[in-house]
Enzyme design. Sequence first.
Site, PDB file in Angstrom:
ATOM      1  N   HIS A 218       0.827  -1.204   0.000  1.00 36.09           N
ATOM      2  CA  HIS A 218       0.000   0.000   0.000  1.00 36.09           C
ATOM      3  C   HIS A 218       0.861   1.253   0.000  1.00 36.09           C
ATOM      4  O   HIS A 218       2.069   1.194   0.227  1.00 36.09           O
ATOM      5  CB  HIS A 218      -0.921   0.019   1.226  1.00 36.09           C
ATOM      6  CG  HIS A 218      -2.089  -0.905   1.127  1.00 36.09           C
ATOM      7  ND1 HIS A 218      -1.987  -2.267   1.373  1.00 36.09           N
ATOM      8  CD2 HIS A 218      -3.383  -0.675   0.808  1.00 36.09           C
ATOM      9  CE1 HIS A 218      -3.178  -2.820   1.211  1.00 36.09           C
ATOM     10  NE2 HIS A 218      -4.038  -1.880   0.868  1.00 36.09           N
TER      11      HIS A 218
ATOM     12  N   LYS B 101      -0.979   4.950   4.630  1.00 41.82           N
ATOM     13  CA  LYS B 101      -1.873   4.010   5.311  1.00 41.82           C
ATOM     14  C   LYS B 101      -1.412   3.843   6.751  1.00 41.82           C
ATOM     15  O   LYS B 101      -0.230   3.599   7.011  1.00 41.82           O
ATOM     16  CB  LYS B 101      -1.880   2.667   4.586  1.00 41.82           C
ATOM     17  CG  LYS B 101      -2.887   1.672   5.141  1.00 41.82           C
ATOM     18  CD  LYS B 101      -2.987   0.444   4.236  1.00 41.82           C
ATOM     19  CE  LYS B 101      -3.935  -0.598   4.815  1.00 41.82           C
ATOM     20  NZ  LYS B 101      -5.305  -0.074   5.005  1.00 41.82           N
TER      21      LYS B 101
END
Length: 249
Positions: free
Chosen positions: A135, A139
């Site tokens: 990701h 995040k």
Amino acid sequence: MDSLIRVAVVGAAGRMGSQVCRAVEAADDLELVGRFDVDDDLRDLGGADVVVEFSVPSASPDNVAHCVGQGVDVVVGTTGWDEERLARLEQQIADSGHDVGVLIAPNFAVGAVLMMRFAEQAARFYESVEIIELHHPNKVDAPSGTAARTARLVAAARRSAGLGDVPDATTDDPDGARGARVDGIPVHSVRLRGLVAHQEVVLGTEGETLTLRHDSFDRVSFMPGVLAAVRAVGDHPGLTVGLENVLDL
């Protein structure tokens, strides 16, 4: 207008929430009636029929509890919903006196849901399995909700097939290079600028491997799943976990 589903978005200023607002506004059968973010008073939620909740793990339980108390259906994309939180939410729904539906999904991309289902089906045929989720560096949680749910589905399938622990002779790993374990399944998290949301499930046995990978390059990829959940949540009273439950899989 009465046939429209009235939708409010909590976390509307965030990356996912703002995309949800645009998707709702573009849908002929939905009406955006509220945008809420940090420190906003949710009150009556703008008269919404359904709330889409994309906030942060620390705020999400209180936001969802407020919606349940108002008798408003909720679609939740915020991660951090462990078994304890889910059990508490189920009790809140039961105690609310409302015939309310709450759908929590770790991932709204249809391809990601299919990847998780395929991994669950494949898990009983392979001795080894590991999960790598990748990701963007903004995040805040690791591992991702998608990876954690995939690991639990895979682990349950392995137990049903009578498989034991994944083989691993590692005894010396002071820096945690082997990653985390979720229900006994190794999970590795990558945070890298340029990524959005990606996951690989690598399965192996003697003489072969199988790799299942899903890539979301833009948050627009989550919108068909979010809108499908908005349209379906009212037909699923109580708590539903996983988008697959409204996709006829």
